[in-house]
Design an enzyme around this catalytic site. Structure first.
Site, mmCIF file in Angstrom:
data_model
loop_
_atom_site.group_PDB
_atom_site.id
_atom_site.type_symbol
_atom_site.label_atom_id
_atom_site.label_comp_id
_atom_site.label_asym_id
_atom_site.label_seq_id
_atom_site.Cartn_x
_atom_site.Cartn_y
_atom_site.Cartn_z
ATOM 1 N N ARG A 245 0.867 -1.179 0.000
ATOM 2 C CA ARG A 245 0.000 0.000 0.000
ATOM 3 C C ARG A 245 0.906 1.232 0.000
ATOM 4 O O ARG A 245 1.444 1.607 1.040
ATOM 5 C CB ARG A 245 -0.894 -0.024 1.253
ATOM 6 C CG ARG A 245 -2.040 0.972 1.228
ATOM 7 C CD ARG A 245 -2.646 1.110 2.619
ATOM 8 N NE ARG A 245 -1.784 1.919 3.463
ATOM 9 C CZ ARG A 245 -1.700 1.814 4.794
ATOM 10 N NH1 ARG A 245 -2.425 0.929 5.446
ATOM 11 N NH2 ARG A 245 -0.885 2.599 5.487
ATOM 12 N N HIS B 147 -3.592 4.513 4.559
ATOM 13 C CA HIS B 147 -4.775 3.647 4.641
ATOM 14 C C HIS B 147 -5.988 4.381 4.089
ATOM 15 O O HIS B 147 -6.708 3.884 3.236
ATOM 16 C CB HIS B 147 -5.018 3.229 6.092
ATOM 17 C CG HIS B 147 -6.383 2.690 6.353
ATOM 18 N ND1 HIS B 147 -6.819 1.501 5.815
ATOM 19 C CD2 HIS B 147 -7.423 3.198 7.072
ATOM 20 C CE1 HIS B 147 -8.084 1.286 6.205
ATOM 21 N NE2 HIS B 147 -8.463 2.299 6.953
ATOM 22 N N TYR C 271 4.174 5.367 11.627
ATOM 23 C CA TYR C 271 4.418 3.945 11.887
ATOM 24 C C TYR C 271 5.313 3.239 10.868
ATOM 25 O O TYR C 271 5.599 2.072 11.033
ATOM 26 C CB TYR C 271 3.089 3.194 12.036
ATOM 27 C CG TYR C 271 2.103 3.366 10.884
ATOM 28 C CD1 TYR C 271 2.241 2.626 9.715
ATOM 29 C CD2 TYR C 271 1.051 4.279 10.976
ATOM 30 C CE1 TYR C 271 1.349 2.778 8.669
ATOM 31 C CE2 TYR C 271 0.145 4.436 9.930
ATOM 32 C CZ TYR C 271 0.300 3.680 8.779
ATOM 33 O OH TYR C 271 -0.582 3.836 7.747
#
Lengths: 388, 346
Positions: free
Chosen positions: A270, A274, A283
């Site tokens: 990805r 998100h 993160y």
């Protein structure tokens, strides 16, 4: 080729196109190479066009969200090969159960791009008629739709659909690495396995479930989950459109022929957040992002097309023009979506009249019209017949 | 896999459809209702745990797999979310699945599929997709069961728009209502009063389907002094209470709601306006239970007709008790009489 999990264990992974866009030959891949070789230049150009347009859709939708025109958007950036490659293997009679990021799959299925944003606009809980595209609307509860796919496939079995790798009917469901931890996904594989249901479980392992890496979901390579349920299972390079296409075509043909369910893990990444509400810098490292940038699925197919003389300036310009049209259509179309009149909230709660909803609707209509709300709203429609 | 030829053969070898009026237990009446629906429409199929050769733990599906085959009466894996989740997919493909949840307390693994998916797909698709799924749940206490075998979770489902929630109280209603639930294009939670499975009554097997049992309450006993509102297993308790009250010279009207979603408010209001007193009885805990909703509506609609506050008799805000104590928890004739006395004391 091989890929690794968190443990750096080398895992066999089907690859037909390396990151530089060269067709590669590996042991055991002949059947898949033959499937990829059957794709014409026009097929490959079509895949390329849909992958580029999927990314353009992402960019336009992200801009619309930044302008306040969408409540939220979940970009598919980086997953174009996994989505377009697998969708190219579908036939019209096959049925798709997407999660909520499958913009590339729905691009190939012909779902109108504005309709694909109704959900994110906040004007619709779905956005299109599933029966028109043999594609269910998005499901937000993670993994819940995997069971719907298995059930639909059990229905296909009961219809007496022909067992034929072309004319049969297959079902495919898309979900992510996070969803593999959900009970529903695991139950879906149990039900599919014991019923030999014609369904393909298509996992896009994009390495991240919002902020949680795959190591928070599994100790074992995820394609082995499928094996554990007795499903033929395979990991493919999810950024290699040819490998994805070939593996999905094989699994769909198995399903259509009545040979049961399969599991495919498309190992991808990805590249974006998100959703537009997310902040990946909290993160994950830019090193990782740059590493995957070098494996961009669109660049890889572009390199192949160039090497095979199938990508020239005219074609690039044509895609660019189509993308510009898409952008204009989205900007106009999305802004026009208003969700209809507020009273439409009461529509389609039930397929047949339901007294409680009818009474509340009658009360709301009176209130909305500025009339004194009916004092007996609770029974207003009961008087019309309890529910009739 | 059953082929069409085999299916035809088993069907032709089956007994002729039952007809006329017979005395049947409530459980057998559901069995006959399922059989009638399956004979009428070959898209109707049953799914659940142990419903095939065993006929279900309460034998409600007894003999149906033998008649209709394994493709239409499916012994599922032991996973309730899977039962409901795959039923949703089957409904999307045009089938009318009837799911059996073995016991009330086992519905919760399927709670997500029922409340976030089954109830909403029709709405999510703006009416393009219908969800004709029935979920049969034996519920309620009184049979001396272990934990999770005596609970009454119906209010949890009535709280979710998109679901219909019904419960029969008599063999005749059980027979008719299961067929009307199966015919409904909406999802129906069909709560079966397990303590009443063995109670017998007349069932007209030729009774018409397409009446309004999923929407309309029924006055099962007429009266003038107090309205006893009940559904499912509590209807029999209400009738017994009314009989005891009659001996005391008090006339109680008993209203069987049949459904709590939708709620036939008009029927309740019509009765309470006549009697002036209302006692609601259900096995579920009264705290945030369906009786609270009924009391609120009656108060709003009948304020000037009421002689006393609406009272509720039901379970306590405790886990369903151990079998040794369940009869103190369940609404008994004595506890309903106590409530009626309190209503008359005003």
């Amino acid at each position: 080729m091989t890929t690794t999990n968190g443990s750096n264990e080398a895992i066999p992974t089907l690859q037909l196109l390396d990151p530089q866009g060269n067709r590669v030959t590996t042991r055991g891949s002949k059947g898949y190479r033959d499937r990829a070789a059957a794709l014409t230049t026009e097929d490959l150009r079509g895949m390329y066009r849909d992958m580029v347009l999927t990314r353009r859709f992402d960019d336009e939708a992200t801009s619309l969200q930044r302008q306040g025109e969408l409540a939220l958007f979940a970009p598919a950036r980086g997953q174009e090969a996994a989505q377009v490659g697998s969708a190219y293997a579908l036939r019209p009679q096959d049925y798709v159960f997407p999660s909520y990021r499958e913009h590339g799959v729905l691009q190939v299925r012909g779902v109108d791009p504005v309709d694909r944003l109704r959900f994110f606009r906040g004007s619709d809980h779905g956005g299109w008629n599933p029966t028109e595209h043999n594609s269910a609307v998005y499901t937000i509860v993670i993994g819940a739709h995997a069971l719907h796919a298995t059930g639909y496939a059990m229905g296909v079995q009961r219809d007496g659909t022909p067992h034929d790798k072309h004319d049969g009917t297959a079902v495919i469901t898309y979900f992510g690495d996070g969803a593999t931890s959900q009970g529903d996904v695991n139950e879906a594989m149990v039900y599919a396995a014991v019923n030999d249901a014609p369904v393909v479980f298509f996992l896009q392992n994009n390495q991240w479930a919002i902020s949680e890496p795959t190591t928070r979901q599994t100790k074992t390579p995820l394609y082995r989950r499928g094996e554990a349920f007795g499903l033929p299972s395979l990991r493919v390079d999810g950024n290699d459109v040819l490998a994805v296409y070939a593996a999905t075509q094989e699994a769909l043909e198995r399903a259509r022929a009545g040979e049961g369910p399969s599991f495919i893990e498309a190992f991808t990444y990805r590249m974006g957040a998100h959703t537009t509400s997310d902040d990946p810098t909290r993160y994950r490292t830019s090193d990782q992002e740059e590493q995957w940038q070098r494996r961009d699925p669109i660049d890889r197919l572009a390199a192949l097309l160039r090497a095979e003389g199938a990508l020239d300036e005219d074609f690039e310009a044509e895609i660019k023009a189509t993308g510009d049209e898409l952008g204009a259509k989205l900007r106009t179309g999305v802004r026009a979506l208003d969700g209809g009149a507020p009273v439409s909230t009461f529509d389609h709660v039930y397929a047949t009249p339901h007294g409680t909803v009818a009474a509340e609707r009658a009360w709301y209509e009176a209130y909305d019209a500025g009339e004194p709300p009916a004092p007996q709203y609770a029974i207003a429609d009961s008087a019309q017949g309890g529910a009739r | 896999m059953t082929t069409m030829a085999e299916r035809t053969q088993t069907t032709s070898g089956a007994p002729e459809p039952a007809s006329g009026t017979q005395t049947l237990s409530l459980g057998k009446a559901i069995n006959e209702g399922l059989r009638a629906a399956m004979r009428r429409d070959d898209k109707v199929m049953l799914m659940g745990e142990d419903i095939g050769p065993l006929g279900g733990v309460f034998r409600v599906t007894d003999g149906l797999q033998a008649e209709f085959g394994e493709q239409r009466v499916v012994d599922t894996p032991l996973a309730e979310s899977g039962i409901v989740g795959t039923a949703i997919g089957l409904a999307m493909r045009g089938y009318r699945p009837v799911c059996e949840i073995q016991f009330d307390g086992f519905v919760f693994p399927a709670f997500n599929q029922i409340t976030t998916q089954l109830s909403k797909i029709h709405n999510r698709t703006r009416g393009a997709v219908q969800m004709p799924v029935v979920i049969r749940i034996p519920y309620g206490g009184g049979i001396g069961g272990v934990e999770h075998h005596g609970e009454s979770p119906e209010a949890l489902f009535a709280h979710t728009a998109g679901l219909r929630v019904v419960s029969p109280s008599s063999p005749q209603d059980a027979y008719t209502m299961i067929q009307e639930a199966i015919a409904s294009p909406d999802p129906v939670l069909y709560f079966e009063p397990k303590s009443r499975y063995w109670g017998k009554g007349p069932v007209d097997l030729d009774a018409p389907v397409g009446t309004d049992t999923l929407n309309a309450a029924k006055v099962v006993r007429q009266g003038t002094d107090v309205t006893l509102v009940a559904y499912g297993p509590s209807v029999a308790t209400a009738v017994k209470t009314a009989e005891a009250l009659a001996e005391e010279g008090r006339s109680a009207e008993v209203l069987d709601l049949r459904a709590i979603s939708p709620l036939d408010t008009a029927a309740v209001v019509a009765s309470v306006r006549k009697t002036g007193r209302c006692v609601v009885i259900h096995e579920a805990p009264v705290f945030f239970g369906s009786g609270a909703e009924i009391a609120a509506r009656v108060t709003e609609e009948c304020f000037y007709a009421l002689e006393a506050p609406v009272l509720r008799v039901g379970g306590f805000h405790t886990p369903y008790p151990v079998a040794k104590h369940e009869h103190e928890y369940l609404p008994s004739v004595d506890r309903v009489l106590d409530a009626v006395d309190r209503a008359f004391a005003h």
